[in-house]
Design a protein around this motif. Structure first.
Motif, mmCIF file in Angstrom:
data_model
loop_
_atom_site.group_PDB
_atom_site.id
_atom_site.type_symbol
_atom_site.label_atom_id
_atom_site.label_comp_id
_atom_site.label_asym_id
_atom_site.label_seq_id
_atom_site.Cartn_x
_atom_site.Cartn_y
_atom_site.Cartn_z
ATOM 1 N N ILE A 25 -46.367 23.767 12.067
ATOM 2 C CA ILE A 25 -45.136 24.288 12.647
ATOM 3 C C ILE A 25 -45.488 25.673 13.162
ATOM 4 O O ILE A 25 -45.967 26.529 12.411
ATOM 5 N N LEU A 26 -45.278 25.899 14.461
ATOM 6 C CA LEU A 26 -45.709 27.123 15.121
ATOM 7 C C LEU A 26 -44.536 27.892 15.693
ATOM 8 O O LEU A 26 -43.675 27.326 16.357
ATOM 9 N N LYS A 27 -44.525 29.177 15.456
ATOM 10 C CA LYS A 27 -43.498 30.069 15.984
ATOM 11 C C LYS A 27 -44.160 31.003 16.984
ATOM 12 O O LYS A 27 -45.244 31.519 16.728
ATOM 13 N N MET A 28 -43.527 31.221 18.116
ATOM 14 C CA MET A 28 -44.065 32.115 19.144
ATOM 15 C C MET A 28 -43.732 33.565 18.785
ATOM 16 O O MET A 28 -42.584 33.888 18.473
ATOM 17 N N SER A 29 -44.747 34.434 18.800
ATOM 18 C CA SER A 29 -44.529 35.849 18.515
ATOM 19 C C SER A 29 -43.999 36.541 19.768
ATOM 20 O O SER A 29 -44.052 35.989 20.871
ATOM 21 N N SER A 30 -43.519 37.740 19.605
ATOM 22 C CA SER A 30 -43.010 38.507 20.751
ATOM 23 C C SER A 30 -44.131 38.832 21.737
ATOM 24 O O SER A 30 -43.872 39.105 22.903
ATOM 25 N N GLU A 31 -45.408 38.775 21.275
ATOM 26 C CA GLU A 31 -46.556 39.012 22.159
ATOM 27 C C GLU A 31 -47.017 37.735 22.853
ATOM 28 O O GLU A 31 -47.995 37.746 23.599
ATOM 29 N N GLY A 32 -46.367 36.598 22.563
ATOM 30 C CA GLY A 32 -46.726 35.348 23.214
ATOM 31 C C GLY A 32 -47.768 34.526 22.483
ATOM 32 O O GLY A 32 -48.280 33.551 23.031
ATOM 33 N N ARG A 33 -48.099 34.898 21.255
ATOM 34 C CA ARG A 33 -49.063 34.124 20.465
ATOM 35 C C ARG A 33 -48.339 33.167 19.542
ATOM 36 O O ARG A 33 -47.248 33.463 19.054
ATOM 37 N N ASN A 34 -48.974 32.019 19.296
ATOM 38 C CA ASN A 34 -48.432 31.060 18.334
ATOM 39 C C ASN A 34 -48.851 31.465 16.933
ATOM 40 O O ASN A 34 -50.027 31.671 16.669
ATOM 41 N N LEU A 35 -47.885 31.537 16.042
ATOM 42 C CA LEU A 35 -48.143 31.860 14.640
ATOM 43 C C LEU A 35 -47.850 30.618 13.805
ATOM 44 O O LEU A 35 -46.754 30.060 13.886
ATOM 45 N N GLY A 36 -48.820 30.191 13.015
ATOM 46 C CA GLY A 36 -48.602 29.046 12.132
ATOM 47 C C GLY A 36 -47.710 29.447 10.975
ATOM 48 O O GLY A 36 -48.054 30.332 10.209
ATOM 49 N N VAL A 37 -46.551 28.822 10.851
ATOM 50 C CA VAL A 37 -45.625 29.173 9.779
ATOM 51 C C VAL A 37 -45.567 28.122 8.676
ATOM 52 O O VAL A 37 -45.083 28.393 7.589
ATOM 53 N N LEU A 38 -46.074 26.917 8.971
ATOM 54 C CA LEU A 38 -46.064 25.864 7.959
ATOM 55 C C LEU A 38 -47.139 24.848 8.292
ATOM 56 O O LEU A 38 -47.322 24.482 9.450
ATOM 57 N N ARG A 39 -47.856 24.425 7.263
ATOM 58 C CA ARG A 39 -48.891 23.385 7.407
ATOM 59 C C ARG A 39 -48.441 22.185 6.591
ATOM 60 O O ARG A 39 -48.110 22.324 5.406
ATOM 61 N N LEU A 40 -48.408 21.029 7.234
ATOM 62 C CA LEU A 40 -47.977 19.799 6.576
ATOM 63 C C LEU A 40 -49.121 18.801 6.583
ATOM 64 O O LEU A 40 -49.831 18.676 7.583
ATOM 65 N N VAL A 41 -49.298 18.086 5.474
ATOM 66 C CA VAL A 41 -50.400 17.129 5.340
ATOM 67 C C VAL A 41 -49.856 15.775 4.875
ATOM 68 O O VAL A 41 -48.662 15.615 4.623
ATOM 69 N N ALA A 42 -50.762 14.823 4.742
ATOM 70 C CA ALA A 42 -50.406 13.463 4.350
ATOM 71 C C ALA A 42 -49.493 13.453 3.125
ATOM 72 O O ALA A 42 -49.717 14.187 2.166
#
Length: 105
Positions: A25-42
């Motif tokens: 799950i990725l959130k866009m920062s104010s600088e335009g970068r994707n920040l990973g906010v959640l990692r989901l697995v099997a």
């Protein structure tokens, strides 16, 4: 090549179960970068916020590794969920488990 299940701003009223692989799950920062906010697995389940409120997603959902994912649209399972109090309790516990680490900064 990036593969998205859903992108920021889309209304995506689904939940999914990951059989194998990894989803981020990725959130866009104010600088335009994707920040990973959640990692989901099997074995994990994810309920899109749009599943509950039919509003645009606050983040993007990206497949990180080859994944097998099962999705359900809210219209197909909402009646089942509304009538299953134990399931609702499990959803609440899952949400608390995910929210708590974010509030511990």
């Amino acid at each position: 090549m990036e593969e998205y299940i859903a992108r920021y701003g889309e209304v995506w009223p689904h939940l999914f179960l990951i059989e194998s692989g990894e989803v981020g799950i990725l959130k866009m920062s104010s600088e335009g970068r994707n920040l990973g906010v959640l990692r989901l697995v099997a074995g994990e389940v994810f309920w899109s916020p749009s599943f509950f409120d039919c509003q645009p997603l606050p983040a993007s959902i990206e497949v990180r590794t080859n994944a097998v994912i099962y999705t359900w649209h809210r219209d197909k399972i909402l009646d089942v969920i509304r009538n299953a109090t134990d399931l609702l309790w499990q959803v609440c516990l899952m949400l608390v488990k995910r929210i708590r680490p974010a509030s511990e900064f």
